[in-house]
Design a protein around this motif. Structure first.
Motif, mmCIF file in Angstrom:
data_model
loop_
_atom_site.group_PDB
_atom_site.id
_atom_site.type_symbol
_atom_site.label_atom_id
_atom_site.label_comp_id
_atom_site.label_asym_id
_atom_site.label_seq_id
_atom_site.Cartn_x
_atom_site.Cartn_y
_atom_site.Cartn_z
ATOM 1 N N ILE A 171 -19.965 30.131 -89.492
ATOM 2 C CA ILE A 171 -20.287 31.228 -88.572
ATOM 3 C C ILE A 171 -20.589 32.469 -89.386
ATOM 4 O O ILE A 171 -19.759 32.909 -90.195
ATOM 5 C CB ILE A 171 -19.116 31.501 -87.604
ATOM 6 N N SER A 193 -19.106 30.193 -73.615
ATOM 7 C CA SER A 193 -18.508 29.493 -74.747
ATOM 8 C C SER A 193 -19.579 28.706 -75.492
ATOM 9 O O SER A 193 -20.621 28.360 -74.923
ATOM 10 C CB SER A 193 -17.389 28.554 -74.284
ATOM 11 N N ILE A 194 -19.312 28.443 -76.750
ATOM 12 C CA ILE A 194 -20.182 27.630 -77.592
ATOM 13 C C ILE A 194 -19.309 26.613 -78.307
ATOM 14 O O ILE A 194 -18.283 26.971 -78.899
ATOM 15 C CB ILE A 194 -20.945 28.485 -78.623
ATOM 16 N N ALA A 214 -19.997 36.190 -85.515
ATOM 17 C CA ALA A 214 -18.584 36.277 -85.122
ATOM 18 C C ALA A 214 -18.302 37.597 -84.417
ATOM 19 O O ALA A 214 -17.603 37.638 -83.392
ATOM 20 C CB ALA A 214 -17.696 36.128 -86.356
ATOM 21 N N ALA A 219 -19.891 37.514 -80.930
ATOM 22 C CA ALA A 219 -19.146 36.644 -80.024
ATOM 23 C C ALA A 219 -17.913 37.358 -79.484
ATOM 24 O O ALA A 219 -17.601 37.280 -78.291
ATOM 25 C CB ALA A 219 -18.737 35.363 -80.748
ATOM 26 N N LEU A 270 -23.888 28.964 -87.213
ATOM 27 C CA LEU A 270 -24.034 29.781 -86.002
ATOM 28 C C LEU A 270 -24.434 31.186 -86.416
ATOM 29 O O LEU A 270 -23.723 31.854 -87.176
ATOM 30 C CB LEU A 270 -22.713 29.813 -85.226
ATOM 31 N N LEU A 317 -18.706 24.041 -81.304
ATOM 32 C CA LEU A 317 -19.158 23.868 -82.681
ATOM 33 C C LEU A 317 -18.472 22.675 -83.328
ATOM 34 O O LEU A 317 -17.364 22.298 -82.939
ATOM 35 C CB LEU A 317 -18.837 25.123 -83.501
ATOM 36 N N ILE A 348 -26.103 33.540 -80.707
ATOM 37 C CA ILE A 348 -25.300 34.301 -79.735
ATOM 38 C C ILE A 348 -26.218 34.951 -78.707
ATOM 39 O O ILE A 348 -25.943 34.936 -77.493
ATOM 40 C CB ILE A 348 -24.437 35.370 -80.440
ATOM 41 N N GLU A 364 -16.503 32.555 -76.228
ATOM 42 C CA GLU A 364 -15.481 31.766 -76.909
ATOM 43 C C GLU A 364 -16.136 30.722 -77.807
ATOM 44 O O GLU A 364 -17.038 30.001 -77.381
ATOM 45 C CB GLU A 364 -14.574 31.071 -75.890
ATOM 46 N N LEU A 365 -15.658 30.631 -79.049
ATOM 47 C CA LEU A 365 -16.159 29.633 -79.991
ATOM 48 C C LEU A 365 -15.148 28.499 -80.063
ATOM 49 O O LEU A 365 -14.008 28.705 -80.497
ATOM 50 C CB LEU A 365 -16.375 30.262 -81.375
#
Length: 247
Positions: free
Chosen positions: A229, A220-221, A234, A237, A205, A223, A210, A243-244
Motif C-alpha cells: 500500500i 472497503s477494499i 493509506a 483510505a 494499492l 487485498l 482509492i 476499510e482495507l
C-alpha cells in the motif's frame, strides 16, 4: 445415516486424526490450492505429484471435484494425497483467488480442459482459475490426462485415438497455455513451484485505486496478504473511511 451426515462425520474424523499438524499449518509457507478433478487417466501421477509437493515447505489445500467423490471416499483421497485439508465441493463457498499463492491442477481431465478453453466460469474450478490468472497468481497443470501420445495412454490400452481426436486434445492444451497456465511434467512440479514463489503476487494499492473506489461508493477494499500500500493510498483510505481488508 444419509450421505450428507456421513460426509460431515468423515470430515470431523479427518480433522481429529490430523490435528497434530496444526502448529505446522500456522507457519508462513506458500499456500498451494490444488484443484483435484476425476479422470480416466493420470490419477496415479496426479496423486504422486501432490504427495511430492506436500513433502516441501508449502501449505496444501485440496478442493475436490464433486464427480470424484462418486468413485473415491474422503478417507481414500486423504490416503492417496497425504493432504487432510480438504474442501468439499457441495458445502463450500466459492473461493477467492486471494486465498492461495499458487493454483495447481494435478489431473487435467478432458471435461475441465474443455470448460477452460470455453472460459466456462459457471464451473467453480474454471471461475477460480480465470480469476487467479487475472490476479497474476501462478497456475500450473499436469497435462498427461490430455496428451494421448504419452506412453501412459498406451500402457492403459488407450493409444488408438484418431489423428483428429489427438489434434483436438492438443489444440485445447495449447489454448490454455496461451491463457497463462503453465504446462508441467510430473517431475517438474517442484521446479515450477520454486520459480513461481519468487514473483508471488505483489498487489500494489495506489491513490488512483482509492479514487476509483470512491467513484463506486465502496467502503472497503479486499487485498491479498502480500499487498503493498503506497503511503498516499493509506492516507486517503483513512481520510475517506475506506476499510482495507486483508485475505
Amino acid at each position: 445415516m444419509d450421505s450428507r451426515h456421513s460426509t460431515v462425520a468423515a470430515n470431523i474424523l479427518l480433522g481429529l486424526s490430523y490435528g497434530s499438524r496444526t502448529a505446522e499449518l500456522k507457519k508462513d509457507y506458500p499456500q498451494v490450492l490444488t484443484l483435484l478433478a476425476n479422470h480416466f487417466i493420470g490419477m496415479e501421477e496426479g496423486f504422486a505429484a501432490i504427495r511430492k509437493l506436500g513433502a516441501s515447505n508449502v501449505r496444501l489445500r485440496l478442493w475436490v471435484e464433486d464427480h470424484l467423490l462418486h468413485t473415491m471416499t474422503l478417507e481414500e483421497i486423504v490416503a492417496q494425497s497425504g493432504v487432510d485439508d480438504i474442501i468439499h465441493p457441495t458445502n463450500s463457498p466459492l473461493l477467492s483467488p486471494t486465498e492461495a499463492d499458487v493454483l495447481f491442477i494435478p489431473v487435467l481431465s478432458l471435461s475441465l480442459l474443455s470448460r477452460l478453453t470455453q472460459l466456462d466460469t459457471g464451473h467453480p474450478f474454471v471461475q477460480l482459475i480465470v480469476s487467479a490468472l487475472c490476479a497474476g497468481i501462478p497456475v500450473g497443470a499436469l497435462t498427461l490426462g490430455a496428451e494421448p501420445g504419452h506412453y501412459r495412454w498406451g500402457e492403459q490400452g488407450l493409444s488408438q485415438a484418431s489423428p483428429f481426436l489427438k489434434e483436438q486434445m492438443l489444440a485445447m492444451v495449447s489454448k490454455i497455455e496461451s491463457f497463462g497456465i503453465k504446462l508441467l511434467e510430473p517431475d517438474k512440479v517442484g521446479n515450477w513451484l520454486s520459480s513461481a514463489k519468487a514473483p508471488l503476487k505483489k498487489q500494489v494499492l495506489t491513490a488512483e485505486d482509492i479514487r476509483s473506489a470512491l467513484k463506486l461508493d465502496r467502503t472497503s477494499i479486499v487485498l491479498s496478504r502480500h499487498a503493498v500500500i503506497t503511503p498516499l493510498a493509506a492516507d486517503m483510505a483513512r481520510e475517506y473511511g475506506i476499510e482495507l481488508q486483508f485475505k
